[in-house]
Design a protein around this motif. Structure first.
Motif, PDB file in Angstrom:
ATOM      1  N   GLY A 109       4.513   0.226  18.726  1.00 56.08           N
ATOM      2  CA  GLY A 109       5.376  -0.922  18.444  1.00 56.08           C
ATOM      3  C   GLY A 109       4.594  -2.212  18.239  1.00 56.08           C
ATOM      4  O   GLY A 109       5.103  -3.166  17.644  1.00 56.08           O
ATOM      5  N   ASN A 110       3.365  -2.242  18.732  1.00 60.13           N
ATOM      6  CA  ASN A 110       2.541  -3.450  18.573  1.00 60.13           C
ATOM      7  C   ASN A 110       1.713  -3.455  17.289  1.00 60.13           C
ATOM      8  O   ASN A 110       0.991  -4.415  17.018  1.00 60.13           O
ATOM      9  N   LEU A 111       1.796  -2.391  16.508  1.00 60.12           N
ATOM     10  CA  LEU A 111       1.015  -2.358  15.264  1.00 60.12           C
ATOM     11  C   LEU A 111       1.627  -3.337  14.247  1.00 60.12           C
ATOM     12  O   LEU A 111       2.849  -3.387  14.090  1.00 60.12           O
ATOM     13  N   PRO A 112       0.784  -4.073  13.520  1.00 65.03           N
ATOM     14  CA  PRO A 112       1.315  -4.927  12.447  1.00 65.03           C
ATOM     15  C   PRO A 112       1.745  -4.067  11.253  1.00 65.03           C
ATOM     16  O   PRO A 112       1.488  -2.855  11.230  1.00 65.03           O
ATOM     17  N   MET A 113       2.390  -4.682  10.270  1.00 63.14           N
ATOM     18  CA  MET A 113       2.831  -3.935   9.086  1.00 63.14           C
ATOM     19  C   MET A 113       1.909  -4.156   7.881  1.00 63.14           C
ATOM     20  O   MET A 113       2.161  -3.594   6.815  1.00 63.14           O
ATOM     21  N   HIS A 114       0.889  -4.992   8.031  1.00 64.59           N
ATOM     22  CA  HIS A 114      -0.010  -5.266   6.904  1.00 64.59           C
ATOM     23  C   HIS A 114      -1.310  -5.842   7.432  1.00 64.59           C
ATOM     24  O   HIS A 114      -1.365  -6.352   8.554  1.00 64.59           O
ATOM     25  N   ALA A 115      -2.360  -5.765   6.607  1.00 64.61           N
ATOM     26  CA  ALA A 115      -3.668  -6.320   6.978  1.00 64.61           C
ATOM     27  C   ALA A 115      -4.384  -6.736   5.698  1.00 64.61           C
ATOM     28  O   ALA A 115      -4.085  -6.214   4.618  1.00 64.61           O
ATOM     29  N   VAL A 116      -5.300  -7.696   5.839  1.00 60.95           N
ATOM     30  CA  VAL A 116      -6.084  -8.139   4.682  1.00 60.95           C
ATOM     31  C   VAL A 116      -7.570  -8.059   5.043  1.00 60.95           C
ATOM     32  O   VAL A 116      -7.978  -8.480   6.131  1.00 60.95           O
ATOM     33  N   PHE A 117      -8.343  -7.505   4.128  1.00 60.39           N
ATOM     34  CA  PHE A 117      -9.785  -7.395   4.296  1.00 60.39           C
ATOM     35  C   PHE A 117     -10.455  -8.079   3.118  1.00 60.39           C
ATOM     36  O   PHE A 117      -9.852  -8.235   2.051  1.00 60.39           O
ATOM     37  N   ILE A 163      -1.310  -2.142   2.928  1.00 58.17           N
ATOM     38  CA  ILE A 163       0.107  -2.004   3.267  1.00 58.17           C
ATOM     39  C   ILE A 163       0.430  -0.514   3.392  1.00 58.17           C
ATOM     40  O   ILE A 163      -0.397   0.334   3.029  1.00 58.17           O
ATOM     41  N   HIS A 164       1.625  -0.221   3.877  1.00 60.41           N
ATOM     42  CA  HIS A 164       2.024   1.188   3.955  1.00 60.41           C
ATOM     43  C   HIS A 164       2.815   1.592   2.710  1.00 60.41           C
ATOM     44  O   HIS A 164       2.447   2.524   2.019  1.00 60.41           O
ATOM     45  N   GLY A 165       3.899   0.875   2.439  1.00 58.44           N
ATOM     46  CA  GLY A 165       4.755   1.219   1.297  1.00 58.44           C
ATOM     47  C   GLY A 165       4.417   0.386   0.080  1.00 58.44           C
ATOM     48  O   GLY A 165       3.497   0.693  -0.672  1.00 58.44           O
ATOM     49  N   ASP A 166       5.161  -0.694  -0.091  1.00 62.95           N
ATOM     50  CA  ASP A 166       4.878  -1.580  -1.232  1.00 62.95           C
ATOM     51  C   ASP A 166       4.908  -3.039  -0.767  1.00 62.95           C
ATOM     52  O   ASP A 166       5.123  -3.299   0.420  1.00 62.95           O
ATOM     53  N   PRO A 167       4.673  -4.011  -1.644  1.00 65.50           N
ATOM     54  CA  PRO A 167       4.563  -5.405  -1.185  1.00 65.50           C
ATOM     55  C   PRO A 167       5.878  -6.010  -0.684  1.00 65.50           C
ATOM     56  O   PRO A 167       5.875  -7.099  -0.122  1.00 65.50           O
ATOM     57  N   GLU A 168       6.978  -5.297  -0.877  1.00 69.23           N
ATOM     58  CA  GLU A 168       8.263  -5.798  -0.382  1.00 69.23           C
ATOM     59  C   GLU A 168       8.631  -5.220   0.972  1.00 69.23           C
ATOM     60  O   GLU A 168       9.259  -5.884   1.788  1.00 69.23           O
ATOM     61  N   SER A 169       8.243  -3.975   1.200  1.00 73.01           N
ATOM     62  CA  SER A 169       8.796  -3.270   2.354  1.00 73.01           C
ATOM     63  C   SER A 169       7.870  -2.170   2.873  1.00 73.01           C
ATOM     64  O   SER A 169       7.156  -1.522   2.097  1.00 73.01           O
ATOM     65  N   LEU A 170       7.956  -1.965   4.170  1.00 68.00           N
ATOM     66  CA  LEU A 170       7.180  -0.914   4.839  1.00 68.00           C
ATOM     67  C   LEU A 170       7.432   0.465   4.222  1.00 68.00           C
ATOM     68  O   LEU A 170       6.528   1.289   4.162  1.00 68.00           O
ATOM     69  N   ALA A 171       8.644   0.715   3.805  1.00 66.62           N
ATOM     70  CA  ALA A 171       8.985   2.035   3.250  1.00 66.62           C
ATOM     71  C   ALA A 171       9.339   1.947   1.769  1.00 66.62           C
ATOM     72  O   ALA A 171      10.050   2.804   1.243  1.00 66.62           O
ATOM     73  N   GLY A 172       8.813   0.934   1.061  1.00 64.67           N
ATOM     74  CA  GLY A 172       9.095   0.782  -0.359  1.00 64.67           C
ATOM     75  C   GLY A 172       8.355   1.811  -1.204  1.00 64.67           C
ATOM     76  O   GLY A 172       7.273   2.265  -0.844  1.00 64.67           O
ATOM     77  N   TRP A 173       8.942   2.163  -2.330  1.00 61.56           N
ATOM     78  CA  TRP A 173       8.392   3.206  -3.205  1.00 61.56           C
ATOM     79  C   TRP A 173       7.867   2.637  -4.526  1.00 61.56           C
ATOM     80  O   TRP A 173       7.615   3.385  -5.474  1.00 61.56           O
ATOM     81  N   ALA A 174       7.688   1.322  -4.629  1.00 59.39           N
ATOM     82  CA  ALA A 174       7.254   0.726  -5.896  1.00 59.39           C
ATOM     83  C   ALA A 174       5.865   1.198  -6.324  1.00 59.39           C
ATOM     84  O   ALA A 174       5.545   1.179  -7.506  1.00 59.39           O
ATOM     85  N   TYR A 211       9.275  -7.525   4.220  1.00 60.20           N
ATOM     86  CA  TYR A 211       8.416  -8.684   4.507  1.00 60.20           C
ATOM     87  C   TYR A 211       8.165  -9.540   3.276  1.00 60.20           C
ATOM     88  O   TYR A 211       8.295 -10.741   3.314  1.00 60.20           O
ATOM     89  N   GLY A 212       7.825  -8.970   2.149  1.00 60.58           N
ATOM     90  CA  GLY A 212       7.509  -9.752   0.951  1.00 60.58           C
ATOM     91  C   GLY A 212       6.014  -9.993   0.844  1.00 60.58           C
ATOM     92  O   GLY A 212       5.313 -10.112   1.846  1.00 60.58           O
ATOM     93  N   PRO A 213       5.480 -10.068  -0.389  1.00 63.51           N
ATOM     94  CA  PRO A 213       4.024 -10.140  -0.589  1.00 63.51           C
ATOM     95  C   PRO A 213       3.372 -11.395  -0.010  1.00 63.51           C
ATOM     96  O   PRO A 213       2.190 -11.365   0.339  1.00 63.51           O
ATOM     97  N   GLU A 214       4.129 -12.487   0.100  1.00 65.18           N
ATOM     98  CA  GLU A 214       3.533 -13.757   0.552  1.00 65.18           C
ATOM     99  C   GLU A 214       2.948 -13.655   1.956  1.00 65.18           C
ATOM    100  O   GLU A 214       2.034 -14.410   2.296  1.00 65.18           O
TER     101      GLU A 214
END
Ligand SMILES: [Fe+2]
Length: 335
Positions: free
Chosen positions: A149-157, A167-178, A17-20
């Motif tokens: 399947g309807n869950l989003p991949m990110h949220a902001v509070f 986020i789940h993984g990192d700011p680039e990807s759901l399964a990122g390891w950064a 997705y990317g951080p933006e």
């Protein structure tokens, strides 16, 4: 399904997705935010976390939010437990992890963990086997694949005037390891040696600052990589943080059998293990003391000796990983 994916290693294209994207999301206000990553189907830890949430609600003068940030399912191959986790996801805020994404629609990426090369092949294969068994449960529980399947991949509070990117993984990807403990610089040399990843790619403070800027957040709350870490960053005129809770449903430190969640609040929790403070915002690692004996009985019933989950996780569930809270508590680094 993409036949070119390497199951357990590859990150499917739709995980990116990317951080933006975080800068464009609606923001939910909270006085206190509990971020629950890596529950891994531990329904006993779930009960303890929901009890904590109720206590936080009673004590707060403003809204308290609980967000599951992925991999809520994993060991819960019992349909009643699977449904209990789904119910919690429906009643609280929730985003997907790779487990939920792969349960909803198999991409060909196996467990979807996106394991780096220093995780051994046998561990990766066993995770793919666990996912296959869990898929059968998800198929048998009506409506669950649709729900996940309807869950989003990110949220902001928004907490204490700060934007928090969940986020789940990192700011680039759901399964990122950064944002893995072994990736965030400055490096923990002992940890990298223990994990056999001395040469693994590092996530520099400059890159994290860039992610924070592009996402327009003060803090990233992540999980996915199984070991917790809290790293603060200071630069001229600003500061930010990454806090990864490790696992809500598994032990996180050697000899400590509690799970761990992230608590972000305008005021600190007295029982947190460590944390980062940013201009009135407290980002803390909160232990989850659950019925460990009861959970171990369930785990061993669902995943007896010789099963893939038992072989991969039983040592950690009974003793904790070879990792300490002082290794997770990184303090600030200058960018
Ligand atoms: Fe994950």
């Amino acid at each position: 399904m993409d036949p070119d994916l390497d199951p357990g290693r590859s990150c499917p294209l739709h995980y990116h997705y990317g951080p933006e994207v975080l800068d464009r999301l609606p923001v939910a206000e909270a006085q206190t935010l509990l971020v629950v990553g890596g529950l891994y189907g531990n329904v006993d830890a779930l009960n303890a976390i929901l009890a904590r949430y109720e206590a936080e609600c009673r004590a707060a003068t403003g809204p308290v939010r609980l967000v599951f940030n992925g991999d809520a399912h994993w060991f819960d191959v019992d349909p009643d437990a699977f449904q209990a986790v789904n119910l919690a996801l429906a009643e609280q805020d929730a985003i997907a992890g790779n487990v939920e994404a792969e349960l909803a629609a198999a991409s060909g990426a196996g467990c979807g963990c996106g394991y780096p090369e220093y995780v051994d092949a046998a561990t990766v294969a066993r995770s793919n086997e666990i996912m296959e068994r869990l898929r059968a449960v998800a198929r048998a529980v009506p409506g669950s694949r649709n729900q996940l399947g309807n869950l989003p991949m990110h949220a902001v509070f928004s907490v204490a005037g700060h934007r928090i990117g969940v986020i789940h993984g990192d700011p680039e990807s759901l399964a990122g390891w950064a944002f893995a403990a072994e990736s965030l610089a400055p490096p923990d040399t002992a940890l990298r040696t223990a994990l056999g990843c001395a040469q693994a790619r590092q996530t520099s403070p400059e890159l994290v600052r860039d992610y924070l800027r592009r996402a327009n957040v003060s803090v990233f709350a992540s999980t996915h990589t199984c070991l917790p870490v809290a790293q603060g960053y200071r630069w001229d005129g600003g500061a930010g943080a990454v806090i990864n809770n490790g696992s809500a449903g598994m032990p996180n430190f050697s000899g400590d059998l509690r799970g761990l969640i992230t608590r972000i609040g305008a005021s600190p929790a007295p029982d947190a293990l460590y944390g980062i403070e940013l201009d009135g915002l407290h980002c803390q690692a909160l232990p989850v003391a659950y019925d460990h004996r009861g959970w171990l009985r369930r785990f061993e019933r669902w995943w007896p000796a010789g099963s893939p989950a038992h072989r991969s996780y039983h040592p950690r569930i009974t003793r904790g990983p070879v990792y300490t809270a002082s290794q997770a508590d990184r303090g600030f680094v200058r960018v």
